[in-house]
Design an enzyme around this catalytic site. Structure first.
Site, mmCIF file in Angstrom:
data_model
loop_
_atom_site.group_PDB
_atom_site.id
_atom_site.type_symbol
_atom_site.label_atom_id
_atom_site.label_comp_id
_atom_site.label_asym_id
_atom_site.label_seq_id
_atom_site.Cartn_x
_atom_site.Cartn_y
_atom_site.Cartn_z
ATOM 1 N N HIS A 65 74.919 51.073 14.459
ATOM 2 C CA HIS A 65 75.220 51.791 12.585
ATOM 3 C C HIS A 65 74.079 52.574 12.234
ATOM 4 O O HIS A 65 74.357 53.413 11.595
ATOM 5 C CB HIS A 65 75.244 50.485 11.830
ATOM 6 N N HIS A 99 65.464 52.030 7.758
ATOM 7 C CA HIS A 99 66.718 52.554 8.468
ATOM 8 C C HIS A 99 67.078 54.026 7.823
ATOM 9 O O HIS A 99 66.749 53.994 6.546
ATOM 10 C CB HIS A 99 67.683 51.499 8.737
HETATM 11 O O1 1SD Z 1 72.588 48.880 6.116
HETATM 12 C C1 1SD Z 1 72.060 47.972 5.724
HETATM 13 C C2 1SD Z 1 72.042 46.812 6.828
HETATM 14 O O2 1SD Z 1 71.649 47.423 8.267
HETATM 15 C C3 1SD Z 1 70.839 45.752 6.402
HETATM 16 O O3 1SD Z 1 69.769 46.490 6.775
HETATM 17 C C4 1SD Z 1 71.262 45.409 5.175
HETATM 18 C C5 1SD Z 1 70.082 44.549 4.600
HETATM 19 O O4 1SD Z 1 69.306 43.689 5.670
HETATM 20 O O5 1SD Z 1 71.205 46.544 4.376
HETATM 21 C C6 1SD Z 1 71.847 47.560 4.519
HETATM 22 S S1 1SD Z 1 71.746 48.855 3.233
HETATM 23 O O6 1SD Z 1 72.242 48.454 1.889
HETATM 24 O O7 1SD Z 1 70.227 48.762 3.163
HETATM 25 N N1 1SD Z 1 72.114 50.219 3.770
HETATM 26 ZN ZN ZN Z 2 71.028 51.423 4.134
#
Ligand code: 1SD
Ligand code: ZN
Length: 263
Positions: A65, A99
């Site tokens: 992702h 990320h």
């Molecule tokens: O998309 C992330 C997901 O991969 C994970 O990191 C989660 C929390 O652990 O967060 C979402 S996000 O809301 O930071 N996009």
């Molecule tokens: Zn995110």
């Protein structure tokens, strides 16, 4: 944490079937408008340990992702953490991972929008409340997570601070590829020059299972990235397709308030 989900329109449409929380009233991302935000005399956001070299080894992973840098193994050292700003008094949030979300084209990619602008990329630095032992526990509590949102804006020259991550992207081209970074990262260099102005609101994970446990802090000032750097993210693959446009559609603000801290 989440199993299968996709970002195409018809895929996002069915998130709610498999993940009930995605249908909640406090979902993210949202479109932020400075005019509609409420100015609060908030203290500065305190960002501790972001100037230190992170303990290595740091790993970069393609999870299908996005691409993730895990920071939570900070052997023997205290993890970088944040407090102050719009966060409840005495609550400290330590970094878990970071990320990115990006577009296939330059006119899209960020999850949040700011004053009508969708940026080509948005970085999320995910922090968990220190009172919870790990990320999955934190996901069960309203004050579980704080995510810092950082917008990227295209410029001609490379952003040197991103090199340590981007130079390793070719090693994580395929889903579940993981590689050790051979250079350290100084988190502070990934933040905007000015962190005094930010927006804050209560929302959710932008991916399934969409838990409504996130205090979002979105910096007003973007960070630069070059075309060629951004293009390297667009070469990552989830096995079937290139990873791009990995951003969730906008969610209703509903009765929520968005606060802005100014100087
Ligand atoms: O998309 C992330 C997901 O991969 C994970 O990191 C989660 C929390 O652990 O967060 C979402 S996000 O809301 O930071 N996009
Ligand atoms: Zn995110």
């Amino acid at each position: 944490i989440a199993g299968h989900f996709g970002y195409r329109k018809r895929d996002q449409h069915i998130w709610v079937q498999n993940f009930k929380l995605c249908d909640g009233k406090l979902q993210s991302p949202i479109s932020i408008s400075s005019f509609k935000s409420i100015t609060l005399p908030l203290p500065a956001l305190e960002i501790i340990g972001y100037h230190d070299f992170l303990s290595t080894p740091l790993y970069l992973k393609n999870n299908g992702h996005s691409v993730v840098v895990n920071v939570n193994n900070h052997f023997g050292k205290r993890l970088p953490y944040i407090f102050g700003g719009s966060l409840d008094i005495n609550q400290e949030y330590e970094i878990d991972h970071l990320h990115f979300h990006w577009g296939a084209k330059n006119n899209r990619g960020s999850e949040h929008m700011l004053n009508g602008i969708r940026y080509p990329m948005e970085m999320h630095i995910v922090h968990k409340n220190r009172i919870y032992s790990n990320l999955s526990n934190a996901l069960n509590h309203k004050n579980g997570l704080v995510v810092l949102g950082i917008f990227f804006q295209l410029q001609e020259e490379d952003n040197k601070s991103l090199c340590s991550i981007i130079n390793h992207l070719t090693s994580v081209r395929w889903i579940n590829n993981e590689t050790k970074l051979n250079t350290s990262i100084t988190l502070a260099s990934l933040l905007p020059k000015n962190t005094d102005v930010f927006y804050s609101y209560k929302g959710s994970l932008t991916t399934p299972p969409c838990n409504e446990v996130v205090t979002w802090i979105i910096f007003s000032m973007p960070v630069p990235i070059s075309f060629s750097q951004l293009n390297k993210f667009r070469l990552l693959s989830n096995g079937n397709n290139l990873i791009a446009d990995n951003y969730r559609k906008l969610q209703n603000i509903g009765l929520r308030k968005v606060y802005i801290r100014k100087l």
